[in-house]
Design an enzyme around this catalytic site. Structure first.
Site, PDB file in Angstrom:
ATOM      1  CB  SER A 267     140.913  38.075  64.914  1.00 16.67           C
ATOM      2  OG  SER A 267     140.795  38.287  66.310  1.00 16.67           O
ATOM      3  CG  ASP A 268     146.479  34.872  67.109  1.00 20.40           C
ATOM      4  OD1 ASP A 268     146.135  34.739  68.290  1.00 20.40           O
ATOM      5  OD2 ASP A 268     147.444  34.258  66.624  1.00 20.40           O
TER       6      ASP A 268
END
Length: 728
Positions: A267-268
């Site tokens: 994920s960011d």
């Protein structure tokens, strides 16, 4: 495991570990925490990191660097946790670690993928010796939005150019052996369509058709996967109403199943948590469920999978099979990196700063990235024996030339200034200096001093542009003009009537119409990195003949955006031969076309790029689909009196198709160096990938349709020389 990971190496070792792990330990491998919290929102998680590592409930740490720190944390994980699974250390190493190279947008302007490869090789060597295993690069978000600050990190507006550079950087970061002491795992980001954010506002909505997704935004990611990229990062944006962090169509259907990607998706920063703010997830547990089931394998900073995973498993909202798949992908990378055999780094072997060799590479690549936008009357190159030079502007003596997303090197290794480099390049000249104005703000009190120096000098170098802080992430600008009073400074120097040149240092296309006509010469230097001043002086004084080209269109005004070369025609296109037509697609109050087109760039010599010749003018579509190619050959001739570089560019236009096609598509480029009078022939193979497209209706399908194709060759997107290829 899904996709290609079923036949991955280390299968037996991974299977053994999975069999011994508890559900909590498996979920722990999916967790990434920040050591300091110095980047992005949120607080430091130092204590939490140590505790989780000791309990075997942590897979990765970001923002930790230096062998003492990484070894300290690694010993906790390896020697104190139950299973001793090593940690994976990551950092945003975007264009250099100690040695800062030009920003990625500048690298794309070189039209030489070797530039990005040199950056990646130097960065990997420096970073791996400091205990890091993983960089969150390259970014390959195709964008038509110069207002978007993160255009500085991308390769610009063209999918083919981005794809070539992405593949080159992935291969250079990772090499042939990820376990080597001078290599890093790469991360293709941001998946997907992040560059299409509405209004250029970071994190904003993207509404995109399947055709546009596959033909514009996805090709660089496919190239990265084909190059063996180890990881992929999900994007912050929605894609047609579905957040990228919870989008099974992109993360699983396309990436893992269709493309067979065997790495993992991270994920960011807090991207999983932000599913709640999007209004897509009800709460943290829902966010964790949606992201894991969609295809996210590791959660950065937020902790929803670790917090809620046991209950989600018990309730059947996530499956053990999917959890094991995610864990296996993460373990596979750790094995490939050699972390189970060599978890620690030799603290005595750490690279502690830029070497002379690294600096030389940074200087050479920075000069190679620069684009000569204008050079009326041959003002450039300058004569080192010039009697007097004035160097003015807010960036003349500034070290703020490194650009956005700079790693630890920025603190101890600032950029060489333009002023110092000019004095070094012209040792007999009288060199004077005044800033004139600040980089931002509207105080013009210093302009008279700069004007006085300009009147008294044989020539003035005006260094203007953007501070790095207003480029990059969360740095959208609505106005793309020079900030503050910098335009007033250029106008005042121009009013002296004395010769001058403008050097632009910036992280995005800027609008120049207010002052461009008054400037005899303009050099686009971008944010060039640690050797900025030297590289700029090399070009100004002719030690390097500029050969860069624009990887993105420069608009006349922000109101013209989006403006890009590979647009589709309308039913009523503007026709230059009929400028007074009213009912056509144009602005009433603006000249048609951009200020500078994609691919534009001048040289201190001149070139003639001939018409393309084709190995055949007819070929069957079936033959193309079976792997056949048509060769396009283009001859380029240096018609001037200096050795220089030209970038031969090949464009394709599908004249009539069942889905309207761009007026031009870049499908080949080659940068060549030619002596005066020298010629060479550049050859480009054109296959199905170059002539076909993804259909956007029904089941996605790549097709090559019969019909005529115009094949253009030249040195910008305005190339006129063409031949016609007929596909039957």
């Amino acid at each position: 495991m899904t996709g290609a990971t079923t036949t991955a190496p280390y299968a037996s070792e991974i299977e053994d570990l999975l069999g011994r792990m508890t559900a909590e330990e498996k979920l722990g491998q999916l967790q990434q925490l920040s050591w300091t919290g110095d980047t992005g929102p949120g607080e430091g998680q130092t204590h939490e990191v140590e505790t989780a590592a000791r309990l075997g409930l942590l897979g990765s740490v970001l923002n930790v660097a230096g062998p003492r720190h990484t070894n300290y944390l690694q010993r906790i994980a390896v020697e104190e946790s139950r299973l001793g699974i090593p940690l994976l250390f990551g950092l945003d190493i975007i264009h250099g670690y100690w040695t800062t190279f030009p920003i990625p947008l500048a690298q794309a302007a070189s039209f030489d993928p070797g530039v990005s490869a040199r950056d990646a090789e130097v960065s990997a060597r420096e970073a791996r010796s400091n205990g890091l295993h993983w960089t969150f690069a390259p970014m390959m978000d195709v964008t038509h939005e110069p207002r978007w600050g993160r255009i500085a990190e991308s390769g610009g507006e063209d999918p083919y150019l981005n794809a070539v550079f992405a593949a080159a950087k992935v291969r250079a970061y990772q090499g042939d052996d990820l376990a080597a002491p001078d290599r890093l795992a790469a991360c293709a980001k941001h998946f997907a369509a992040y560059g299409g954010a509405e209004g250029g506002r970071d994190y904003n909505t993207v509404d995109v058709s399947e055709a546009r997704l596959r033909n514009l935004y996805l090709p660089p990611f496919k190239a990265a996967v084909d190059a063996g990229v180890a990881t992929v990062m999900a994007a912050f944006n929605t894609i047609s109403g579905v957040p990228a962090h919870a989008n099974p169509h992109t993360l699983t259907d396309i990436l893992k199943e269709e493309w067979g990607f065997d790495g993992f998706v991270v994920s960011d920063w807090t991207g999983v948590h932000e599913l709640i703010a999007h209004g897509f997830a009800a709460d943290g547990a829902d966010a964790g469920r949606l992201s894991l089931n969609a295809g996210v394998d590791m959660e950065m900073v937020s902790t929803h999978l670790a917090d809620h995973g046991p209950r989600l498993l018990t309730e059947g909202r996530i499956s053990e099979k999917r959890l094991d798949d995610a864990v296996a992908r993460i373990l596979l990378l750790k094995f490939r990196l050699g972390l189970f055999d060599r978890p620690y780094v030799d603290e005595g072997a750490a690279v502690t700063g830029p070497t002379g060799e690294a600096r030389a590479a940074a200087r050479e690549t920075a000069a190679r990235c620069m684009v000569l936008l204008k050079n009326d009357g041959g003002v450039l190159p300058l004569d080192p024996a010039t009697g007097s030079l004035a160097v003015v502007g807010p960036f003349a003596d500034s070290t703020d030339l490194l650009g956005t997303w700079i790693a630890p090197g920025a603190a101890g290794f600032p950029a060489v200034t333009v002023l110092d480099a000019v004095r070094e390049a012209a040792p007999t000249a009288r060199v004077t200096h005044a800033r004139g104005v600040a980089a931002e703000g509207h105080d013009t009190g210093g302009i008279p001093e700069a004007v006085a120096l300009a009147r008294d000098a044989d020539l003035t170098v005006v260094v203007v542009g953007e501070p790095a802080a207003i480029t990059g992430e969360a740095a959208t600008r609505a106005d793309l003009a020079l900030p503050g009073a910098q335009r007033d400074l250029v106008a005042a120097v121009a009013a002296t009537g004395r010769p001058f040149v403008v050097v632009l240092v910036n992280g995005r296309p800027l609008t120049t119409d207010e002052w461009l006509d008054s400037a005899p010469a303009v050099l686009e230097a971008w944010h060039p990195g640690i050797e900025a001043g030297h590289a700029i002086a090399d070009v100004l004084f002719g030690a390097v003949n500029p050969g860069g080209k624009l990887p993105v269109t420069f608009p006349r005004t922000a109101g013209q955006i989006p403006v890009y070369y590979n647009h589709e025609n309308t039913g009523r296109p503007y026709r230059p031969e009929h400028p007074d037509e009213k009912y056509v697609s144009r602005y009433l109050d603006l000249d048609e076309g951009p200020r500078f087109v994609f691919g534009h760039g001048l040289s201190y010599t001149t070139f003639d790029v001939g018409a393309p010749s084709l190995s055949t003018d007819r070929i069957e579509a079936g033959a193309l689909r079976a792997g056949a190619t048509v060769e396009a050959a283009v001859t380029v001739h240096n018609t001037g009196d200096r050795t220089g570089d030209e970038v031969v560019q090949l464009y394709v236009h599908d004249v009539v198709a069942s889905q309207v096609q761009p007026v031009r598509r870049l499908r080949g480029f080659r940068r060549v160096t030619l002596a005066p009078g020298e010629s060479t022939t550049v050859r480009f193979p054109l296959g199905a990938e170059d002539l076909g497209f993804w259909e956007g209706t029904g089941e996605p399908r790549f097709t090559v349709e019969p019909g005529d194709f115009h094949i253009y060759a030249g040195n910008s997107a305005l190339a006129e020389e063409k031949r016609t290829l007929t596909v039957t």
